[in-house]
Write a protein that holds these residues in place. Structure first.
Motif, PDB file in Angstrom:
ATOM      1  N   THR A 106      38.538  45.021  62.887  1.00 11.36           N
ATOM      2  CA  THR A 106      37.554  45.218  63.955  1.00 11.36           C
ATOM      3  C   THR A 106      37.096  43.928  64.634  1.00 11.36           C
ATOM      4  OG1 THR A 106      35.672  45.055  62.437  1.00 11.36           O
ATOM      5  CG2 THR A 106      36.669  47.254  62.750  1.00 11.36           C
ATOM      6  N   GLY A 107      37.204  42.793  63.931  1.00 16.64           N
ATOM      7  CA  GLY A 107      36.651  41.550  64.464  1.00 16.64           C
ATOM      8  C   GLY A 107      35.140  41.540  64.530  1.00 16.64           C
ATOM      9  N   ASP A 108      34.497  42.390  63.764  1.00 20.04           N
ATOM     10  CA  ASP A 108      33.055  42.589  63.846  1.00 20.04           C
ATOM     11  C   ASP A 108      32.320  41.531  63.011  1.00 20.04           C
ATOM     12  OD1 ASP A 108      30.433  43.454  63.840  1.00 20.04           O
ATOM     13  OD2 ASP A 108      30.920  45.554  63.453  1.00 20.04           O
ATOM     14  N   GLU A 109      31.845  40.497  63.663  1.00 17.43           N
ATOM     15  CA  GLU A 109      31.133  39.420  62.971  1.00 17.43           C
ATOM     16  C   GLU A 109      29.786  39.898  62.421  1.00 17.43           C
ATOM     17  OE1 GLU A 109      31.953  36.332  62.311  1.00 17.43           O
ATOM     18  OE2 GLU A 109      33.657  35.822  63.612  1.00 17.43           O
ATOM     19  N   THR A 110      29.150  40.811  63.129  1.00 13.91           N
ATOM     20  CA  THR A 110      27.865  41.328  62.658  1.00 13.91           C
ATOM     21  C   THR A 110      28.032  42.051  61.323  1.00 13.91           C
ATOM     22  OG1 THR A 110      27.075  41.563  64.936  1.00 13.91           O
ATOM     23  CG2 THR A 110      25.919  42.817  63.241  1.00 13.91           C
ATOM     24  N   PHE A 111      29.078  42.829  61.219  1.00 11.67           N
ATOM     25  CA  PHE A 111      29.390  43.500  59.956  1.00 11.67           C
ATOM     26  C   PHE A 111      29.614  42.465  58.852  1.00 11.67           C
ATOM     27  CE2 PHE A 111      32.822  44.688  57.038  1.00 11.67           C
ATOM     28  CZ  PHE A 111      32.290  45.807  56.426  1.00 11.67           C
ATOM     29  N   LEU A 112      30.395  41.441  59.152  1.00  8.73           N
ATOM     30  CA  LEU A 112      30.669  40.415  58.143  1.00  8.73           C
ATOM     31  C   LEU A 112      29.369  39.772  57.679  1.00  8.73           C
ATOM     32  CD1 LEU A 112      33.559  37.816  58.422  1.00  8.73           C
ATOM     33  CD2 LEU A 112      31.362  37.241  57.404  1.00  8.73           C
ATOM     34  N   ASP A 113      28.496  39.418  58.625  1.00 13.32           N
ATOM     35  CA  ASP A 113      27.216  38.799  58.257  1.00 13.32           C
ATOM     36  C   ASP A 113      26.389  39.725  57.370  1.00 13.32           C
ATOM     37  OD1 ASP A 113      27.911  36.607  59.766  1.00 13.32           O
ATOM     38  OD2 ASP A 113      26.710  37.182  61.505  1.00 13.32           O
ATOM     39  N   ARG A 114      26.414  41.003  57.678  1.00 15.98           N
ATOM     40  CA  ARG A 114      25.618  41.967  56.918  1.00 15.98           C
ATOM     41  C   ARG A 114      26.167  42.171  55.509  1.00 15.98           C
ATOM     42  NH1 ARG A 114      26.325  45.927  60.065  1.00 15.98           N
ATOM     43  NH2 ARG A 114      27.462  47.479  58.812  1.00 15.98           N
ATOM     44  N   MET A 115      27.491  42.115  55.361  1.00 13.81           N
ATOM     45  CA  MET A 115      28.117  42.390  54.079  1.00 13.81           C
ATOM     46  C   MET A 115      28.268  41.153  53.203  1.00 13.81           C
ATOM     47  SD  MET A 115      28.507  45.613  53.967  1.00 13.81           S
ATOM     48  CE  MET A 115      29.418  45.614  52.435  1.00 13.81           C
ATOM     49  N   TRP A 116      28.150  39.962  53.788  1.00 13.74           N
ATOM     50  CA  TRP A 116      28.390  38.740  53.024  1.00 13.74           C
ATOM     51  C   TRP A 116      27.518  38.628  51.770  1.00 13.74           C
ATOM     52  CZ3 TRP A 116      31.712  35.367  51.631  1.00 13.74           C
ATOM     53  CH2 TRP A 116      31.319  34.145  51.075  1.00 13.74           C
ATOM     54  N   PRO A 117      26.234  38.917  51.828  1.00 11.22           N
ATOM     55  CA  PRO A 117      25.444  38.818  50.593  1.00 11.22           C
ATOM     56  C   PRO A 117      25.962  39.711  49.470  1.00 11.22           C
ATOM     57  CG  PRO A 117      23.994  38.903  52.492  1.00 11.22           C
ATOM     58  CD  PRO A 117      25.366  39.228  52.994  1.00 11.22           C
ATOM     59  N   ALA A 118      26.425  40.912  49.802  1.00 11.16           N
ATOM     60  CA  ALA A 118      26.955  41.809  48.775  1.00 11.16           C
ATOM     61  C   ALA A 118      28.254  41.266  48.199  1.00 11.16           C
ATOM     62  CB  ALA A 118      27.184  43.208  49.354  1.00 11.16           C
ATOM     63  N   VAL A 119      29.121  40.735  49.061  1.00  8.42           N
ATOM     64  CA  VAL A 119      30.377  40.151  48.585  1.00  8.42           C
ATOM     65  C   VAL A 119      30.094  38.949  47.694  1.00  8.42           C
ATOM     66  CG1 VAL A 119      32.495  38.958  49.277  1.00  8.42           C
ATOM     67  CG2 VAL A 119      31.729  40.981  50.544  1.00  8.42           C
ATOM     68  N   HIS A 120      29.214  38.074  48.147  1.00  9.47           N
ATOM     69  CA  HIS A 120      28.902  36.861  47.391  1.00  9.47           C
ATOM     70  C   HIS A 120      28.348  37.220  46.011  1.00  9.47           C
ATOM     71  CE1 HIS A 120      26.838  33.137  46.227  1.00  9.47           C
ATOM     72  NE2 HIS A 120      27.684  32.520  47.046  1.00  9.47           N
ATOM     73  N   ALA A 121      27.424  38.152  45.974  1.00 10.63           N
ATOM     74  CA  ALA A 121      26.824  38.537  44.692  1.00 10.63           C
ATOM     75  C   ALA A 121      27.865  39.178  43.768  1.00 10.63           C
ATOM     76  CB  ALA A 121      25.666  39.506  44.933  1.00 10.63           C
ATOM     77  N   ALA A 122      28.752  39.985  44.330  1.00  9.32           N
ATOM     78  CA  ALA A 122      29.781  40.632  43.516  1.00  9.32           C
ATOM     79  C   ALA A 122      30.734  39.606  42.912  1.00  9.32           C
ATOM     80  CB  ALA A 122      30.560  41.640  44.356  1.00  9.32           C
ATOM     81  N   ILE A 123      31.167  38.642  43.700  1.00  7.36           N
ATOM     82  CA  ILE A 123      32.097  37.628  43.190  1.00  7.36           C
ATOM     83  C   ILE A 123      31.416  36.764  42.127  1.00  7.36           C
ATOM     84  CG2 ILE A 123      33.460  35.597  43.803  1.00  7.36           C
ATOM     85  CD1 ILE A 123      34.659  38.304  44.691  1.00  7.36           C
ATOM     86  N   GLU A 124      30.163  36.429  42.331  1.00 11.47           N
ATOM     87  CA  GLU A 124      29.446  35.643  41.316  1.00 11.47           C
ATOM     88  C   GLU A 124      29.331  36.437  40.016  1.00 11.47           C
ATOM     89  OE1 GLU A 124      27.935  32.347  41.517  1.00 11.47           O
ATOM     90  OE2 GLU A 124      29.526  32.341  43.042  1.00 11.47           O
ATOM     91  N   TYR A 125      29.088  37.734  40.122  1.00 14.83           N
ATOM     92  CA  TYR A 125      29.037  38.575  38.918  1.00 14.83           C
ATOM     93  C   TYR A 125      30.381  38.541  38.193  1.00 14.83           C
ATOM     94  CZ  TYR A 125      29.370  42.729  36.024  1.00 14.83           C
ATOM     95  OH  TYR A 125      29.612  43.576  34.970  1.00 14.83           O
ATOM     96  N   VAL A 126      31.446  38.702  38.934  1.00 12.83           N
ATOM     97  CA  VAL A 126      32.782  38.763  38.332  1.00 12.83           C
ATOM     98  C   VAL A 126      33.138  37.440  37.663  1.00 12.83           C
ATOM     99  CG1 VAL A 126      35.244  38.941  38.880  1.00 12.83           C
ATOM    100  CG2 VAL A 126      33.611  40.580  39.856  1.00 12.83           C
ATOM    101  N   LEU A 127      32.830  36.341  38.313  1.00 15.57           N
ATOM    102  CA  LEU A 127      33.237  35.048  37.763  1.00 15.57           C
ATOM    103  C   LEU A 127      32.440  34.654  36.525  1.00 15.57           C
ATOM    104  CD1 LEU A 127      34.085  32.958  40.934  1.00 15.57           C
ATOM    105  CD2 LEU A 127      35.605  34.182  39.367  1.00 15.57           C
ATOM    106  N   GLU A 128      31.310  35.290  36.308  1.00 18.01           N
ATOM    107  CA  GLU A 128      30.613  35.078  35.043  1.00 18.01           C
ATOM    108  C   GLU A 128      31.419  35.622  33.867  1.00 18.01           C
ATOM    109  OE1 GLU A 128      26.770  36.824  35.339  1.00 18.01           O
ATOM    110  OE2 GLU A 128      25.975  35.258  36.659  1.00 18.01           O
ATOM    111  N   LEU A 129      32.387  36.495  34.152  1.00 20.74           N
ATOM    112  CA  LEU A 129      33.230  37.077  33.115  1.00 20.74           C
ATOM    113  C   LEU A 129      34.559  36.335  32.955  1.00 20.74           C
ATOM    114  CD1 LEU A 129      32.526  40.819  33.934  1.00 20.74           C
ATOM    115  CD2 LEU A 129      31.961  39.681  31.784  1.00 20.74           C
ATOM    116  N   GLN A 130      34.768  35.275  33.723  1.00 19.74           N
ATOM    117  CA  GLN A 130      36.020  34.522  33.566  1.00 19.74           C
ATOM    118  C   GLN A 130      36.026  33.770  32.242  1.00 19.74           C
ATOM    119  OE1 GLN A 130      37.137  31.646  36.684  1.00 19.74           O
ATOM    120  NE2 GLN A 130      39.268  32.294  36.379  1.00 19.74           N
ATOM    121  N   GLN A 131      37.169  33.837  31.557  1.00 21.53           N
ATOM    122  CA  GLN A 131      37.321  33.240  30.244  1.00 21.53           C
ATOM    123  C   GLN A 131      37.872  31.819  30.354  1.00 21.53           C
ATOM    124  OE1 GLN A 131      36.153  35.217  27.545  1.00 21.53           O
ATOM    125  NE2 GLN A 131      35.461  36.234  29.423  1.00 21.53           N
TER     126      GLN A 131
END
Length: 342
Positions: A106-131
């Motif tokens: 879509t090229g929708d930058e507004t969507f990206l801005d809105r979703m970035w906090p959720a993506v960032h938090a999810a990746i930080e959660y996952v990387l806490e489980l890296q061995q």
């Protein structure tokens, strides 16, 4: 593989499964898991149903847990009714793949801005489980206890998600050097240290997922796929889910087709997708699997994620730009190609 009318009926089937709040369960009355929810949303984007795909991602953002995770299952997509309160790493990471795919669609930058906090938090959660060896632990239990055992399929999916998350970070000009180090360590573990993962070699996903997730490509991918082709592929029917069961499944077959396309093996990919048309129902959806010793459809389920995986494979073979970029590796940050391809 599919006529335009047939593809449209499959898309309509996923839309009919989606709830008004954006949730996409396996089928109405069954549970939702975040990974398959995202897979179905990506298929909607590939079909041009961008508003409905966006609603699916908004559902994830609204119902993310405070630690960045989601529960493994919700009854019929009802966020107030989790049925499995484990929080699986690959389920949580996959939002990054979906958001990157939607942005490319879509090229929708507004969507990206809105979703970035959720993506960032999810990746930080996952990387806490890296061995320490780079692999990603499977999940946290409801009480927060980490399950450090790692699954090759799950870690391979996380590898793809990390690269998509880094592409999102680059698009936003927000470098994430810790994520870059993490994906490098994870890719090395997938390619060179099978002993760091639980032995699930009976499952076809452990066979092709390192290729599908992008950690293994080039000659190493061809060698991996060819080595076990005869073990898992049933000519004319599709791909076994697990050995030695006489059961082929639509989702695994479509994912293998997508992995084959990513390897440059489009002819074999098309062949697999043609074979699994015996799983197509009259409404355009696809049965989960077929027990060929008994000539029986089993289970009696028409799942949104089976239809979604097939549509994504068709989209890649058809040249859909967003889908080819996500699964082919284009537009990912420089320097993150697997070491076999450098």
């Amino acid at each position: 593989m599919l006529t335009a009318e047939q593809a449209a009926r499959t898309v309509a089937g996923i839309l009919a499964t989606q709830r008004a709040d954006g949730a996409i369960p396996w089928f109405r009355g069954h549970h939702l898991d975040p990974w398959d929810h995202t897979e179905a949303a990506m298929a909607l984007d590939a079909a041009g149903e961008h508003e409905r795909a966006e609603a699916a991602y908004d559902w994830l953002a609204r119902h993310q847990n405070p630690d960045g995770s989601w529960y493994a299952a919700y009854a019929d997509g009802d966020a107030t009714a989790p049925t499995d309160r484990g929080r699986e790493s690959n389920f949580c990471a996959y939002i990054a793949v979906g958001v990157w795919h939607h942005f490319l669609s879509t090229g929708d930058e507004t969507f990206l801005d809105r979703m970035w906090p959720a993506v960032h938090a999810a990746i930080e959660y996952v990387l806490e489980l890296q061995q320490p060896g780079g692999e990603i632990g499977w999940k946290r239990e409801d009480d927060g206890t980490p399950v450090d055992d790692a699954l090759l399929t799950g870690s391979s999916s996380v590898y793809q998600a990390l690269r998509c998350a880094l592409a999102l970070a680059e698009q936003r000009e927000e470098p994430q050097p810790d994520w870059e180090l993490a994906v490098g360590r994870l890719g090395h573990a997938i390619r060179h240290h099978p002993e760091r993962f639980l032995d699930k070699s009976r499952y076809s996903m452990d066979w092709y997922y390192p290729v599908l997730g992008g950690a293994v490509r080039g000659a190493a991918a061809r060698e991996r796929i060819d080595a076990d082709w005869e073990r898992f592929v049933v000519p004319g029917l599709g791909v076994r889910c697990v050995l030695p069961n006489p059961w082929v499944t639509g989702g695994e077959s479509a994912e293998l087709a997508l992995a084959l396309w990513a390897m440059g093996e489009s002819e074999r990919a098309v062949q697999i997708l043609k074979w699994i048309q015996h799983l197509r129902a009259e409404d355009g959806m696809y049965w989960t699997g077929y027990v060929f010793d008994d000539d029986a459809i089993w289970p009696q389920e028409l799942t949104s994620w089976t239809a979604g995986s097939l549509l994504l494979a068709v989209a890649a073979l058809g040249g859909d730009e967003a889908t080819t970029a996500v699964f082919g590796g284009e537009r990912l940050p420089a320097g993150l190609a697997p070491d076999c391809c450098r």
